[in-house]
Design a protein around this motif. Structure first.
Motif: not given
Length: 412
Positions: A268-275
């Motif tokens: 989910r973090m991948r979807q929210l930030v430029n990780a």
């Protein structure tokens, strides 16, 4: 958590109308009763949205129609009784009843029942029990057998083996059959009165954790620490807080937290930030290790029943690691997320970056402001790594302290 009073709750309204000024105080409630009530809420909340609606409640009389040879008249009587009972339990016909207010709503209903008893008025527990009793007495002999009781357990999604323990406690005259007053008496004792360990448990027995099935117990025993969980040591607010968090992680609402569900959150973090892929893999590894030590078995997961104990033994393991100068798993996880949250690369986390983390973990984003205010101990206007770790530990791992209650905008 919004408060209940005579403007939005039928039982408070009744109490105030007869001059009873009783007021709910969660400090008066035993942790096991809180746990018991939340588990029951989760049975009634069919769509797992954190709100019990009247339509969900009226499913249960219809379920009885499927299980026994109930007439339309009997089903309608059950529906009317269920509607009146749960209306007084706090389920608003339009707005339902939130999980946050469920425990208080049960306790004020219990006080209203005691007031009705004192005044010689109709008991709503007896009313509901009798509506079901009429249907359960399938052979028409005026009593309920253990086999007939099993039908009720099935109808309310309670394990049927509980019929035997329930029957044993309820059959006070040892006649081998339950009369109406015996059924009502045990319902009142188990659900309405202060917690009593001698009253039979009708829910699944909570399986124990130890070094054979839990990583944190295994670690503690390996270093000679014999700490053992005791729910009596735990504040009711912490129990409520932990169960609410479990329900966020249990994505399919099956009462079990699986490692696949846990590993959803780094993705989910991948979807929210430029990780980057490297950052996501680092988060996944940290999440896996953290929740493995939190008790989530890679094969069997972690049941809701064991979630609270698993959190507490993890907290003790963290304290032991601190005493021994070993790596903190809270710091490990926090740092893995910190590397991604620090979007502008300035070495700190701003309130806007913190809002991303709240969104990533399905926490209301307004909580970023209250969290930030508490975490920013040096008032620099930005969060350093130790500040983030410190507040995580204070809120989730240490004994309940009211000064931290507002950290997540009172959502936990």
């Amino acid at each position: 958590m919004p408060g209940l009073d005579e403007t939005n709750n039928e039982s408070y309204r009744y109490l105030r109308s007869v001059g009873n000024n009783w007021q709910f105080n969660i400090e008066d409630l035993h942790p096991k009763m809180i746990s018991r009530l939340y588990k029951r809420f989760d049975t009634f909340d069919l769509d797992c949205d954190g709100r019990m609606d009247m339509d969900e409640i009226l499913y249960w009389p219809d379920r009885m129609r499927q299980l026994v040879n109930a007439t339309d008249e009997q089903v309608e009587k059950m529906r009317a009784a269920v509607y009146k009972f749960f209306l007084n339990k706090g389920v608003d016909p339009v707005n339902g009843l939130t999980r946050e207010n469920w425990v208080e709503s049960n306790r004020v209903f219990a006080e209203a029942e005691r007031e009705r008893e004192r005044r010689g008025e109709e008991s709503l527990i007896a009313m509901l029990s009798n509506a079901y009793y009429d249907v359960l007495d399938d052979d028409g002999d005026g009593t309920v057998s253990v086999d007939e009781l099993k039908t009720m357990m099935k109808a309310f999604d309670v394990p049927q083996e509980a019929a035997y323990t329930f029957f044993e406690k309820a059959d006070t005259d040892k006649s081998g059959a339950l009369e109406r007053p015996e059924l009502v008496h045990l319902f009142r004792k188990f659900w309405m009165e202060p917690y009593d360990p001698h009253i039979v448990k009708t829910e699944n027995k909570m399986p124990g954790l130890d070094e054979t099935n839990n990583e944190s117990y295994r670690y503690l025993r390996s270093v000679g620490n014999n700490w053992q969980f005791n729910i009596e040591d735990l504040h009711p607010k912490m129990i409520s807080r932990l169960y609410k968090r479990f329900d966020t992680f249990d994505l399919d609402c099956d009462g079990r937290m699986d490692m696949d569900e846990i590993l959803y959150w780094p993705d989910r973090m991948r979807q929210l930030v430029n990780a980057t892929d490297e950052q996501v893999e680092k988060m996944r590894a940290a999440v896996y290790k953290f929740f493995l030590n939190k008790g989530v078995d890679p094969v069997n997961g972690l049941t809701r029943e064991n979630w609270v104990e698993s959190n507490r033994v993890f907290a003790e393991a963290e304290r032991e690691r601190e005493r021994r100068g070993e790596e903190s798993l809270i710091a490990m996880l926090s740092n893995a997320y910190y590397d991604v949250l620090d979007d502008d690369g300035d070495g700190t986390v701003s309130v806007d970056e913190l809002k991303t983390m709240m969104k990533a973990f399905d926490v209301p984003q307004e909580a970023a402001y209250t969290f930030f205010e508490k975490a920013d101990t040096d008032k620099s206007g930005a969060l350093e790594r130790p500040e983030l770790v410190h507040l995580f530990r204070k809120f989730w791992m240490e004994p309940n302290d009211p000064q931290w209650d507002g950290v997540y905008a009172y959502k936990y």
